[in-house]
Design a protein around this motif. Structure first.
Motif, PDB file in Angstrom:
ATOM      1  N   CYS A 196       4.785  69.338  12.154  1.00 30.98           N
ATOM      2  CA  CYS A 196       3.919  69.705  11.090  1.00 30.98           C
ATOM      3  C   CYS A 196       4.235  69.258   9.692  1.00 30.98           C
ATOM      4  N   LEU A 204      -2.484  75.638   9.742  1.00 32.80           N
ATOM      5  CA  LEU A 204      -1.981  74.255   9.595  1.00 32.80           C
ATOM      6  C   LEU A 204      -2.327  73.334  10.432  1.00 32.80           C
ATOM      7  N   ASN A 205      -2.077  72.058  10.327  1.00 30.24           N
ATOM      8  CA  ASN A 205      -2.312  71.010  11.270  1.00 30.24           C
ATOM      9  C   ASN A 205      -0.935  70.265  11.777  1.00 30.24           C
ATOM     10  N   PRO A 222      -2.693  61.925   8.256  1.00 31.15           N
ATOM     11  CA  PRO A 222      -3.174  61.577   7.027  1.00 31.15           C
ATOM     12  C   PRO A 222      -3.206  60.263   6.573  1.00 31.15           C
ATOM     13  N   HIS A 249      10.751  64.972   7.302  1.00 30.54           N
ATOM     14  CA  HIS A 249       9.945  66.022   6.527  1.00 30.54           C
ATOM     15  C   HIS A 249      10.393  67.588   6.728  1.00 30.54           C
ATOM     16  N   ASP A 299       2.145  69.610   7.080  1.00 33.06           N
ATOM     17  CA  ASP A 299       1.809  70.543   6.128  1.00 33.06           C
ATOM     18  C   ASP A 299       2.563  71.895   5.811  1.00 33.06           C
ATOM     19  N   ASN A 317       5.832  73.890   4.927  1.00 29.78           N
ATOM     20  CA  ASN A 317       6.730  73.822   3.392  1.00 29.78           C
ATOM     21  C   ASN A 317       7.694  75.212   3.736  1.00 29.78           C
TER      22      ASN A 317
END
Length: 200
Positions: free
Chosen positions: A112, A186-187, A196, A45, A114, A116
């Protein structure tokens, strides 16, 4: 404008992937093999979001530089983290960047999901009007740190890996009179409850 002439640098801190040595807190709940596979997904990611950024990117490894891994298409350089603890390693990386002529530097990890590209771009934009940019993490740490000059106070006297890092850092910024911008909270993925549903 070339990436190098932009004078902006993104540092990515990366732990060399090794079964049993990554995501150890997560592994305590789901096992080494599953934690390792999640670590690789998080790294993928991060590669995907930084690859789109038109600025200079350096990947800093914990243990050794791997010339054969699949980061090479996403980043521009590979270096080794140097220092006794996380604060010293980050400070050394920032100092090296500023000594090399970069005017704005941000650092991220690979924890992370989340994070981006848009948030990273915002961080660099905010460095044009603030001394420091910080991305707060839910667990009390931070997922991004940016600055336009080296501020050693940020890296000193912190209990790295605990939930006091963010509050202690913000305290030091305030008493030092440094202007700072906080990004969206953020997480980070460190515990099983951070995952998730499709990752569990």
């Amino acid at each position: 404008m070339t990436k190098r002439k932009s004078k902006s640098l993104l540092i990515i801190f990366y732990r060399n992937p090794e079964l049993g040595k990554v995501k150890t807190r997560l592994a305590a709940s789901i096992g080494d093999a599953k934690a390792y596979s999640i670590y690789l997904l998080l790294a993928e990611h991060t590669r995907n979001i930084v690859e789109k950024l038109m600025l200079h990117k350096i990947l800093y490894y914990t243990d050794f530089i791997d010339p054969e891994d699949n980061w090479s298409t996403a980043i521009d350089e590979k270096q080794l983290q140097l220092g006794n603890d996380l604060g010293e390693k980050m400070e050394t990386a920032f100092k090296t960047g500023f000594d090399s002529g970069y005017k704005s530097i941000c650092i991220i990890g690979t924890d992370c999901l989340d994070l981006n590209t848009r948030t990273i771009k915002e961080a660099f934009r905010k460095l044009s009007t603030h001394d420091v940019v910080i991305g707060p993490a839910v667990d009390g740490g931070y997922y991004l740190l940016g600055m336009n000059h080296l501020h050693p106070v940020v890296f000193k006297n912190k209990d790295w890996g605990t939930n006091s890092v963010l509050s202690d850092t913000l305290h030091d910024l305030k008493i030092s009179g440094l202007s700072f911008w906080q990004l969206v909270t953020l997480n980070d993925i460190d515990r099983v409850e951070d995952l998730p549903p499709n990752f569990r």
